[in-house]
Design an enzyme around this catalytic site. Structure first.
Site, PDB file in Angstrom:
ATOM      1  N   ASP A 181       0.242  -7.716   1.676  1.00 25.19           N
ATOM      2  CA  ASP A 181       0.585  -6.286   1.660  1.00 25.19           C
ATOM      3  C   ASP A 181       2.101  -6.098   1.684  1.00 25.19           C
ATOM      4  OD1 ASP A 181       0.466  -3.553   1.628  1.00 25.19           O
ATOM      5  OD2 ASP A 181      -0.375  -3.323   3.648  1.00 25.19           O
ATOM      6  N   SER A 201       4.828   2.095   8.072  1.00 26.56           N
ATOM      7  CA  SER A 201       4.456   0.962   7.221  1.00 26.56           C
ATOM      8  C   SER A 201       5.653   0.466   6.418  1.00 26.56           C
ATOM      9  CB  SER A 201       3.339   1.372   6.264  1.00 26.56           C
ATOM     10  OG  SER A 201       2.166   1.696   6.955  1.00 26.56           O
ATOM     11  N   HIS A 256       0.816  -1.217   0.000  1.00 24.38           N
ATOM     12  CA  HIS A 256       0.000   0.000   0.000  1.00 24.38           C
ATOM     13  C   HIS A 256       0.851   1.269   0.000  1.00 24.38           C
ATOM     14  CE1 HIS A 256       0.489  -0.014   4.513  1.00 24.38           C
ATOM     15  NE2 HIS A 256       0.430   1.300   4.325  1.00 24.38           N
TER      16      HIS A 256
END
Length: 304
Positions: free
Chosen positions: A46, A124, A16
Site C-alpha cells: 500500500d 494515511s 489507496h
C-alpha cells in the site's frame, strides 16, 4: 498525507490515497498546489511514489531510523492531515512490533508497527517519527472499531520499497500463494487433534506456485478466542531441509527466495509426510489486492 523523500520532488504516500485518481495534486503549505504524476505503486505494501515540482535540498530531506532497533514503549509522533482539518501532530508510543494484519493473503509477510498515537482518515501516508524527528514508519491503517490502535509500515521496509519502485516501477516478489500461520500447539491440545510442528496452510491463491503444486488449504473454520482459523490444511515442516520451528525461520527463508528459485517442500497431510519441488514465479497484482485498497479508500472518503 505524504512525505517528500527525494530532492527532485519524490513523494511517498499510500497507494489507496491515489488509487483510481484522474488528477493528483500536492501541497506543502496548504496554499500552493502542484500537479503530481504517479511514478509507481505497490498494492501489497500500500505504497505509492509521486513526483511533483517541489525542490528540496538534501539536508532538508527526512532521515530514516533503523526500524529494527525500535522497542515497545518508545515515544513516537504522527504527522498528517486527519479528516482534512490541516496539518496535525499526535503523540503516543510504539504499542507492538511485527504485528500481522489479516487483510489479505500476503499480510503475514508484512509485519507492521502498532502505535497508540492517534491516526485518523487523512493520516494515511504520513510519517511516524521518533523523538529526534527521524522517520520510523509510514502510517497505513486504522482500525474502524478500535481505540488507540493504528498501524504503520516500518522504515526499513519502506526504504527498500521506495528504491525498488523508483528503479523498477514495481516490487518484484515471489508468488508462493500461501497464507497461514505457525501451528498452535495449544489449540491442538484443546481440540485433541494429531498435529506436527510447522507452518499450517489456511488458504492457497489460485494459479500460484502452491496451487499448481497441489498444496491444500484448510476447510474447517474455527473460532479460538479472538482468532479465526482454518484447520485441515497441509502443514509445511521443512523448506530446503530447514525445519520450520518458528515464524522467524519462515521469514528468514522467505527473504532469501528469488523469482525462478526451485525449492523442496516437505509437508504433512492426513498422517503422511510428502515432498515436492516447486519453482517460484513472480507474483502479479491480484484482484484481491485492489479490492482491499478500494475498501480502505472508500472508508477514508466516507470520513474525510
Amino acid at each position: 498525507s505524504g512525505l517528500i523523500v527525494g530532492p527532485d520532488g519524490l513523494v511517498v504516500t499510500n497507494h489507496h490515497v491515489v488509487l483510481d485518481s484522474s488528477l493528483i495534486q500536492v501541497s506543502v503549505d496548504g496554499k500552493r498546489f502542484f500537479h503530481a504524476e504517479l511514478v509507481a505503486a505497490d498494492p501489497v505494501f500500500d505504497l505509492a511514489i509521486l513526483r511533483a515540482p517541489i525542490k528540496r535540498e538534501d539536508e532538508a530531506l527526512p532521515s530514516f531510523a533503523n526500524s529494527d532497533e525500535l522497542v515497545i514503549g518508545q515515544p513516537v509522533f504522527a504527522i498528517g492531515n486527519p479528516f482534512g482539518v490541516g496539518k496535525s501532530l499526535s503523540r503516543g508510543v510504539i504499542s507492538g512490533l511485527n504485528r500481522v494484519i489479516p487483510l489479505r493473503s500476503t499480510s503475514w509477510l508484512t509485519p507492521h508497527i502498532q502505535t497508540d498515537a492517534a491516526l485518523n482518515p487523512g493520516n494515511s501516508g504520513g510519517p511516524l517519527l521518533d523523538h529526534c524527528g527521524n522517520v520510523v514508519a509510514i502510517n497505513v491503517l486504522t482500525v474502524p472499531k478500535g481505540e488507540n490502535i493504528g498501524f504503520a509500515l516500518p522504515s526499513n521496509l519502506v526504504k527498500g520499497a521506495i528504491e525498488e519502485l523508483v528503479r523498477r516501477n514495481r516490487i518484484v516478489r515471489v508468488w508462493h500463494g500461501i497464507h497461514g500461520r505457525m501451528v498452535d500447539l495449544a489449540l491442538a491440545e484443546v481440540l485433541n487433534i494429531p498435529i506436527v510442528k510447522g507452518f499450517m496452510i489456511e488458504t492457497v491463491e489460485p494459479g500460484s506456485a502452491a496451487a499448481k503444486a497441489g498444496l491444500r488449504g484448510g476447510r474447517l473454520p474455527i473460532q479460538f478466542g479472538q482468532r479465526q482459523l482454518l484447520l485441515g490444511g497441509d502443514i509445511i515442516t521443512q523448506v530446503n531441509e530447514t525445519h520450520l520451528t518458528s515464524i522467524d525461520v519462515v521469514f528468514r527463508i522467505l527473504r532469501s527466495l528469488k523469482v525462478g528459485d526451485k525449492i523442496e517442500i516437505e509437508y504433512f497431510r492426513d498422517g503422511l509426510t510428502s515432498k515436492i519441488v516447486v519453482t517460484l514465479p513472480e507474483r502479479p497484482v491480484l484482484s484481491g489486492d485492489l479490492r482491499v485498497l478500494r475498501a480502505k479508500a472508500a472508508r477514508r472518503r466516507g470520513q474525510d
